[in-house]
Write a protein that holds these residues in place. Structure first.
Motif, PDB file in Angstrom:
ATOM      1  N   GLN A 241       0.814  -1.217   0.000  1.00 38.88           N
ATOM      2  CA  GLN A 241       0.000   0.000   0.000  1.00 38.88           C
ATOM      3  C   GLN A 241       0.849   1.268   0.000  1.00 38.88           C
ATOM      4  O   GLN A 241       0.408   2.313  -0.479  1.00 38.88           O
ATOM      5  CB  GLN A 241      -0.929   0.015   1.221  1.00 38.88           C
ATOM      6  N   ASN A 242       2.021   1.208   0.563  1.00 34.17           N
ATOM      7  CA  ASN A 242       2.902   2.371   0.626  1.00 34.17           C
ATOM      8  C   ASN A 242       3.441   2.681  -0.774  1.00 34.17           C
ATOM      9  O   ASN A 242       4.099   1.852  -1.397  1.00 34.17           O
ATOM     10  CB  ASN A 242       4.061   2.095   1.587  1.00 34.17           C
ATOM     11  N   GLN A 243       3.146   3.870  -1.272  1.00 33.48           N
ATOM     12  CA  GLN A 243       3.546   4.225  -2.627  1.00 33.48           C
ATOM     13  C   GLN A 243       5.063   4.289  -2.790  1.00 33.48           C
ATOM     14  O   GLN A 243       5.570   4.120  -3.896  1.00 33.48           O
ATOM     15  CB  GLN A 243       2.926   5.567  -3.030  1.00 33.48           C
ATOM     16  N   ASP A 244       5.779   4.532  -1.704  1.00 29.16           N
ATOM     17  CA  ASP A 244       7.236   4.563  -1.798  1.00 29.16           C
ATOM     18  C   ASP A 244       7.810   3.170  -2.056  1.00 29.16           C
ATOM     19  O   ASP A 244       8.959   3.046  -2.477  1.00 29.16           O
ATOM     20  CB  ASP A 244       7.839   5.132  -0.515  1.00 29.16           C
ATOM     21  N   LEU A 245       7.029   2.108  -1.805  1.00 26.92           N
ATOM     22  CA  LEU A 245       7.477   0.738  -2.035  1.00 26.92           C
ATOM     23  C   LEU A 245       6.960   0.166  -3.345  1.00 26.92           C
ATOM     24  O   LEU A 245       7.189  -1.010  -3.626  1.00 26.92           O
ATOM     25  CB  LEU A 245       7.027  -0.168  -0.878  1.00 26.92           C
ATOM     26  N   TYR A 246       6.287   0.982  -4.130  1.00 25.43           N
ATOM     27  CA  TYR A 246       5.719   0.499  -5.382  1.00 25.43           C
ATOM     28  C   TYR A 246       6.801  -0.071  -6.299  1.00 25.43           C
ATOM     29  O   TYR A 246       7.910   0.459  -6.379  1.00 25.43           O
ATOM     30  CB  TYR A 246       5.018   1.631  -6.130  1.00 25.43           C
ATOM     31  N   THR A 247       6.449  -1.142  -6.992  1.00 22.84           N
ATOM     32  CA  THR A 247       7.300  -1.660  -8.059  1.00 22.84           C
ATOM     33  C   THR A 247       6.919  -0.964  -9.365  1.00 22.84           C
ATOM     34  O   THR A 247       5.979  -0.171  -9.422  1.00 22.84           O
ATOM     35  CB  THR A 247       7.148  -3.180  -8.192  1.00 22.84           C
ATOM     36  N   VAL A 248       7.628  -1.274 -10.434  1.00 24.40           N
ATOM     37  CA  VAL A 248       7.429  -0.571 -11.706  1.00 24.40           C
ATOM     38  C   VAL A 248       5.998  -0.691 -12.227  1.00 24.40           C
ATOM     39  O   VAL A 248       5.407   0.321 -12.641  1.00 24.40           O
ATOM     40  CB  VAL A 248       8.457  -1.067 -12.746  1.00 24.40           C
ATOM     41  N   PRO A 249       5.377  -1.896 -12.267  1.00 25.03           N
ATOM     42  CA  PRO A 249       3.998  -1.955 -12.779  1.00 25.03           C
ATOM     43  C   PRO A 249       3.027  -1.078 -11.988  1.00 25.03           C
ATOM     44  O   PRO A 249       2.147  -0.442 -12.578  1.00 25.03           O
ATOM     45  CB  PRO A 249       3.637  -3.442 -12.646  1.00 25.03           C
ATOM     46  N   LEU A 250       3.159  -1.044 -10.654  1.00 27.73           N
ATOM     47  CA  LEU A 250       2.285  -0.183  -9.866  1.00 27.73           C
ATOM     48  C   LEU A 250       2.568   1.290 -10.122  1.00 27.73           C
ATOM     49  O   LEU A 250       1.651   2.123 -10.145  1.00 27.73           O
ATOM     50  CB  LEU A 250       2.458  -0.488  -8.374  1.00 27.73           C
ATOM     51  N   ALA A 251       3.828   1.639 -10.315  1.00 32.05           N
ATOM     52  CA  ALA A 251       4.175   3.023 -10.610  1.00 32.05           C
ATOM     53  C   ALA A 251       3.585   3.460 -11.948  1.00 32.05           C
ATOM     54  O   ALA A 251       3.080   4.584 -12.075  1.00 32.05           O
ATOM     55  CB  ALA A 251       5.697   3.186 -10.624  1.00 32.05           C
ATOM     56  N   LEU A 252       3.617   2.587 -12.938  1.00 36.29           N
ATOM     57  CA  LEU A 252       3.012   2.931 -14.232  1.00 36.29           C
ATOM     58  C   LEU A 252       1.504   3.104 -14.101  1.00 36.29           C
ATOM     59  O   LEU A 252       0.910   3.962 -14.757  1.00 36.29           O
ATOM     60  CB  LEU A 252       3.338   1.848 -15.259  1.00 36.29           C
ATOM     61  N   ARG A 253       0.883   2.264 -13.272  1.00 33.23           N
ATOM     62  CA  ARG A 253      -0.559   2.409 -13.047  1.00 33.23           C
ATOM     63  C   ARG A 253      -0.881   3.725 -12.357  1.00 33.23           C
ATOM     64  O   ARG A 253      -1.974   4.285 -12.547  1.00 33.23           O
ATOM     65  CB  ARG A 253      -1.055   1.224 -12.209  1.00 33.23           C
ATOM     66  N   ALA A 254       0.027   4.246 -11.560  1.00 30.43           N
ATOM     67  CA  ALA A 254      -0.217   5.489 -10.841  1.00 30.43           C
ATOM     68  C   ALA A 254      -0.303   6.700 -11.767  1.00 30.43           C
ATOM     69  O   ALA A 254      -0.764   7.765 -11.344  1.00 30.43           O
ATOM     70  CB  ALA A 254       0.879   5.714  -9.794  1.00 30.43           C
ATOM     71  N   PHE A 255       0.136   6.575 -13.012  1.00 31.90           N
ATOM     72  CA  PHE A 255       0.018   7.680 -13.955  1.00 31.90           C
ATOM     73  C   PHE A 255      -1.438   7.927 -14.346  1.00 31.90           C
ATOM     74  O   PHE A 255      -1.757   8.978 -14.892  1.00 31.90           O
ATOM     75  CB  PHE A 255       0.833   7.401 -15.225  1.00 31.90           C
ATOM     76  N   MET A 256      -2.312   6.936 -14.106  1.00 34.02           N
ATOM     77  CA  MET A 256      -3.738   7.093 -14.430  1.00 34.02           C
ATOM     78  C   MET A 256      -4.500   7.420 -13.153  1.00 34.02           C
ATOM     79  O   MET A 256      -4.383   6.694 -12.164  1.00 34.02           O
ATOM     80  CB  MET A 256      -4.284   5.811 -15.059  1.00 34.02           C
ATOM     81  N   ASP A 257      -5.276   8.495 -13.185  1.00 32.37           N
ATOM     82  CA  ASP A 257      -6.012   8.883 -11.987  1.00 32.37           C
ATOM     83  C   ASP A 257      -7.340   8.141 -11.923  1.00 32.37           C
ATOM     84  O   ASP A 257      -7.691   7.333 -12.785  1.00 32.37           O
ATOM     85  CB  ASP A 257      -6.215  10.404 -11.941  1.00 32.37           C
ATOM     86  N   SER A 258      -8.107   8.413 -10.878  1.00 33.94           N
ATOM     87  CA  SER A 258      -9.358   7.688 -10.646  1.00 33.94           C
ATOM     88  C   SER A 258     -10.418   7.991 -11.700  1.00 33.94           C
ATOM     89  O   SER A 258     -11.366   7.217 -11.861  1.00 33.94           O
ATOM     90  CB  SER A 258      -9.904   8.042  -9.253  1.00 33.94           C
ATOM     91  N   GLU A 259     -10.295   9.106 -12.404  1.00 33.79           N
ATOM     92  CA  GLU A 259     -11.269   9.467 -13.423  1.00 33.79           C
ATOM     93  C   GLU A 259     -10.887   8.930 -14.803  1.00 33.79           C
ATOM     94  O   GLU A 259     -11.560   9.202 -15.787  1.00 33.79           O
ATOM     95  CB  GLU A 259     -11.409  10.985 -13.492  1.00 33.79           C
ATOM     96  N   GLY A 260      -9.804   8.171 -14.866  1.00 37.01           N
ATOM     97  CA  GLY A 260      -9.396   7.583 -16.134  1.00 37.01           C
ATOM     98  C   GLY A 260      -8.556   8.499 -16.990  1.00 37.01           C
ATOM     99  O   GLY A 260      -8.232   8.153 -18.133  1.00 37.01           O
ATOM    100  N   GLN A 261      -8.228   9.683 -16.491  1.00 34.92           N
ATOM    101  CA  GLN A 261      -7.375  10.594 -17.237  1.00 34.92           C
ATOM    102  C   GLN A 261      -5.915  10.221 -16.996  1.00 34.92           C
ATOM    103  O   GLN A 261      -5.515   9.980 -15.864  1.00 34.92           O
ATOM    104  CB  GLN A 261      -7.624  12.046 -16.796  1.00 34.92           C
ATOM    105  N   SER A 262      -5.134  10.195 -18.060  1.00 36.78           N
ATOM    106  CA  SER A 262      -3.758   9.727 -17.939  1.00 36.78           C
ATOM    107  C   SER A 262      -2.792  10.727 -18.538  1.00 36.78           C
ATOM    108  O   SER A 262      -3.128  11.479 -19.462  1.00 36.78           O
ATOM    109  CB  SER A 262      -3.573   8.372 -18.651  1.00 36.78           C
TER     110      SER A 262
END
Length: 299
Positions: A241-262
């Motif tokens: 859950q900690n964003q500082d521990l995110y791996t690459v796939p989770l970091a790439l997913r973080a580029f998309m916000d909850s409204e689907g805008q990327s």
């Protein structure tokens, strides 16, 4: 009559097809086959080429211009993507590298030990346990999600890399065990006998004799582990859950916000960066990958 038949026999020998044509077909057939393979290869490479091309386009032009050559070059996508999240992108690369390195070490050592027991040692129920191990290949991974999550939660391992790393040290991947078993069975049994004469026990024989000879199989395991672990999305999503521990796939997913805008441009740029280690690792180890698969009977 023998003299008359001699020129005919010589003519037939001269017209015999070369051995290469007999095995692979005529030159025209080989050319057609290679042409088809090249065309199929271009079709398979097109998404990757489109990704690289899109990483140099402004976000508004990515889906408006479908060509591979950008009309407006935008090199700022890489700089923006590198610093767009909570941490610089190299932090997520390092996080993935940590998980990958420990996963590779765990899979190689634990699966090699299990394979050595199945391939070189005699014990009661060996065939039964080997069959049960192979049976786990048909077990859907999602069946184990809830029990594993409960166990890791009670151990206090949530929001750490331990759930992603520790199972690899328990020889849980039946495919890699089977691959190494097939490789070890091809090694002469006299090697074990010679090691025992020199005073080596089973574990020392494994370390000193068997493991150095299993480099192709271990390299194949390392390559497959690297690719699957580097690209794994669901496991880190479930346990971290900690964003500082995110791996690459989770970091790439973080580029998309909850409204689907990327942030499409920066996201594609960082996708190219994340693919580079996989391609480099595969190119460096492809010789061992081919040898490992060819010598284990997996065709």
């Amino acid at each position: 009559m023998a003299l008359l038949d001699l020129p005919l026999k010589n003519k037939q020998k001269k017209e015999a097809p070369p051995a290469e044509d007999a095995l692979t077909g005529t030159p025209g057939t080989r050319f057609s086959r290679h042409l088809i393979l090249c065309l199929v290869g271009l079709v398979m490479l097109y998404p990757l080429l489109w990704l690289v091309s899109s990483s140099f386009k402004p976000s508004n032009d990515i889906f408006r211009q479908l060509g591979l050559w950008p009309e407006n070059w935008d090199f700022s996508n890489y700089a923006q993507g590198w610093t767009a999240l909570n941490q610089p992108f190299h932090v997520y690369l390092i996080n993935s590298l940590i998980v990958v390195v420990f996963s590779i070490v765990g899979n190689i050592f634990s699966c090699a030990l299990a394979a050595y027991a199945f391939a070189r040692m005699e014990f009661t129920g060996r065939k039964l346990f080997f069959a049960l191990m192979l049976g786990t290949l048909m077990l859907p991974g999602h069946v184990l999600l809830v029990p594993q999550y409960i166990i890791f939660s009670q151990l206090g391992w949530l929001d750490t890399y331990l759930p992603l790393i520790v199972p690899n040290f328990m020889a849980t991947n039946a495919f890699f065990i089977f691959l190494m078993v097939q490789f070890m069975k091809a090694l002469p049994k006299e090697l074990d006998d010679a090691a025992q004469i020199d005073g080596c026990g089973p574990f020392r024989t494994f370390l000193r004799v068997i493991m150095p000879l299993c480099v192709p199989a271990m390299a194949t395991t390392a390559i497959f582990t690297f690719i699957s672990t580097w690209n794994e999305f669901f496991g880190p999503l479930l346990y971290i859950q900690n964003q500082d521990l995110y791996t690459v796939p989770l970091a790439l997913r973080a580029f998309m916000d909850s409204e689907g805008q990327s942030m499409w441009g920066p996201m594609f740029a960082m996708s190219v960066v994340s693919i580079a280690p996989i391609i480099g690792f595969f190119i460096a180890g492809q010789k061992y990958l081919i040898n490992g698969i060819a010598t284990t009977g997996l065709k």
